[in-house]
Motif scaffolding. Sequence first.
Motif, PDB file in Angstrom:
ATOM      1  N   MET A   1     -86.844  27.116 -65.641  1.00 29.98           N
ATOM      2  CA  MET A   1     -87.315  27.464 -64.316  1.00 29.98           C
ATOM      3  C   MET A   1     -88.833  27.323 -64.229  1.00 29.98           C
ATOM      4  O   MET A   1     -89.337  26.806 -63.246  1.00 29.98           O
ATOM      5  CB  MET A   1     -86.854  28.879 -63.982  1.00 29.98           C
ATOM      6  CG  MET A   1     -87.258  29.323 -62.619  1.00 29.98           C
ATOM      7  SD  MET A   1     -86.419  28.350 -61.371  1.00 29.98           S
ATOM      8  CE  MET A   1     -86.567  29.394 -60.003  1.00 29.98           C
TER       9      MET A   1
ATOM     10  N   ILE B   1     -89.868  23.757 -63.777  1.00 27.22           N
ATOM     11  CA  ILE B   1     -89.641  23.235 -62.429  1.00 27.22           C
ATOM     12  C   ILE B   1     -90.734  23.727 -61.482  1.00 27.22           C
ATOM     13  O   ILE B   1     -91.217  22.976 -60.644  1.00 27.22           O
ATOM     14  CB  ILE B   1     -88.231  23.625 -61.929  1.00 27.22           C
ATOM     15  CG1 ILE B   1     -87.190  22.869 -62.760  1.00 27.22           C
ATOM     16  CG2 ILE B   1     -88.073  23.318 -60.455  1.00 27.22           C
ATOM     17  CD1 ILE B   1     -85.771  23.262 -62.499  1.00 27.22           C
ATOM     18  N   VAL B   2     -91.166  24.979 -61.648  1.00 27.84           N
ATOM     19  CA  VAL B   2     -92.239  25.510 -60.818  1.00 27.84           C
ATOM     20  C   VAL B   2     -93.526  24.736 -61.101  1.00 27.84           C
ATOM     21  O   VAL B   2     -94.261  24.371 -60.182  1.00 27.84           O
ATOM     22  CB  VAL B   2     -92.430  27.014 -61.062  1.00 27.84           C
ATOM     23  CG1 VAL B   2     -93.681  27.530 -60.369  1.00 27.84           C
ATOM     24  CG2 VAL B   2     -91.203  27.781 -60.587  1.00 27.84           C
TER      25      VAL B   2
ATOM     26  N   ALA C   1     -93.297  21.452 -59.435  1.00 23.63           N
ATOM     27  CA  ALA C   1     -93.492  21.592 -57.990  1.00 23.63           C
ATOM     28  C   ALA C   1     -94.973  21.685 -57.661  1.00 23.63           C
ATOM     29  O   ALA C   1     -95.449  21.059 -56.716  1.00 23.63           O
ATOM     30  CB  ALA C   1     -92.752  22.816 -57.472  1.00 23.63           C
TER      31      ALA C   1
ATOM     32  N   SER D   1     -83.214  15.884 -61.468  1.00 25.00           N
ATOM     33  CA  SER D   1     -82.086  16.177 -60.577  1.00 25.00           C
ATOM     34  C   SER D   1     -80.744  16.029 -61.278  1.00 25.00           C
ATOM     35  O   SER D   1     -79.757  16.627 -60.865  1.00 25.00           O
ATOM     36  CB  SER D   1     -82.127  15.256 -59.361  1.00 25.00           C
ATOM     37  OG  SER D   1     -83.251  15.531 -58.574  1.00 25.00           O
TER      38      SER D   1
ATOM     39  N   GLN E   1     -78.727  23.203 -59.913  1.00 23.76           N
ATOM     40  CA  GLN E   1     -79.870  24.003 -59.477  1.00 23.76           C
ATOM     41  C   GLN E   1     -81.139  23.148 -59.462  1.00 23.76           C
ATOM     42  O   GLN E   1     -81.909  23.184 -58.507  1.00 23.76           O
ATOM     43  CB  GLN E   1     -80.078  25.201 -60.391  1.00 23.76           C
ATOM     44  CG  GLN E   1     -81.243  26.079 -59.967  1.00 23.76           C
ATOM     45  CD  GLN E   1     -81.483  27.231 -60.925  1.00 23.76           C
ATOM     46  OE1 GLN E   1     -80.937  27.267 -62.021  1.00 23.76           O
ATOM     47  NE2 GLN E   1     -82.302  28.171 -60.510  1.00 23.76           N
TER      48      GLN E   1
ATOM     49  N   GLN F   1     -81.078  20.810 -56.476  1.00 22.67           N
ATOM     50  CA  GLN F   1     -81.412  21.492 -55.230  1.00 22.67           C
ATOM     51  C   GLN F   1     -82.919  21.715 -55.116  1.00 22.67           C
ATOM     52  O   GLN F   1     -83.502  21.537 -54.044  1.00 22.67           O
ATOM     53  CB  GLN F   1     -80.677  22.822 -55.133  1.00 22.67           C
ATOM     54  CG  GLN F   1     -79.187  22.677 -54.913  1.00 22.67           C
ATOM     55  CD  GLN F   1     -78.453  24.006 -54.968  1.00 22.67           C
ATOM     56  OE1 GLN F   1     -79.016  25.028 -55.349  1.00 22.67           O
ATOM     57  NE2 GLN F   1     -77.180  23.981 -54.602  1.00 22.67           N
ATOM     58  N   GLN F   2     -83.542  22.111 -56.221  1.00 22.92           N
ATOM     59  CA  GLN F   2     -84.982  22.347 -56.200  1.00 22.92           C
ATOM     60  C   GLN F   2     -85.755  21.047 -55.977  1.00 22.92           C
ATOM     61  O   GLN F   2     -86.734  21.022 -55.237  1.00 22.92           O
ATOM     62  CB  GLN F   2     -85.428  23.031 -57.492  1.00 22.92           C
ATOM     63  CG  GLN F   2     -84.941  24.463 -57.572  1.00 22.92           C
ATOM     64  CD  GLN F   2     -85.263  25.119 -58.895  1.00 22.92           C
ATOM     65  OE1 GLN F   2     -85.445  24.457 -59.907  1.00 22.92           O
ATOM     66  NE2 GLN F   2     -85.328  26.440 -58.885  1.00 22.92           N
TER      67      GLN F   2
ATOM     68  N   MET G   1     -88.174  19.862 -52.759  1.00 26.37           N
ATOM     69  CA  MET G   1     -89.566  19.461 -52.961  1.00 26.37           C
ATOM     70  C   MET G   1     -89.906  18.122 -52.325  1.00 26.37           C
ATOM     71  O   MET G   1     -91.071  17.845 -52.039  1.00 26.37           O
ATOM     72  CB  MET G   1     -89.875  19.355 -54.456  1.00 26.37           C
ATOM     73  CG  MET G   1     -90.112  20.666 -55.113  1.00 26.37           C
ATOM     74  SD  MET G   1     -90.480  20.522 -56.879  1.00 26.37           S
ATOM     75  CE  MET G   1     -90.715  18.806 -57.162  1.00 26.37           C
TER      76      MET G   1
END
Length: 93
Positions: free
Chosen positions: A1, A4-5, A8, A40, A45, A48-49, A53
């Motif tokens: 997680m 991914i942040v 982003a 992806s 999950q 989706q994130q 973005m």
Amino acid sequence: MKKIVLFAALTMMSGSSFAAITETCQQYFNDVDALIEQASKTSDQAKQQMDAMKPQLEQSKKQLAELPAESQDAGCKQGSAALAQMKQMLGVK
């Protein structure tokens, strides 16, 4: 997680419109798009994130396109360096 942040944040820092971007930035965004596609595929999950973005990335591209070429190149070179570090962290080639 956390990865991914970080990704982003990286993509939101970047930007350029395909109509008026430098070659350096075009390559950077191609690399970002490829990483989004790879990420992806890892999980629903993550997909989706990444999908969420994409509009932010497109907005960033448009904003960067408004900058002079020198500024675009400088920003995209920094983005490319950060992207390379991220790929290394993620174990992605």
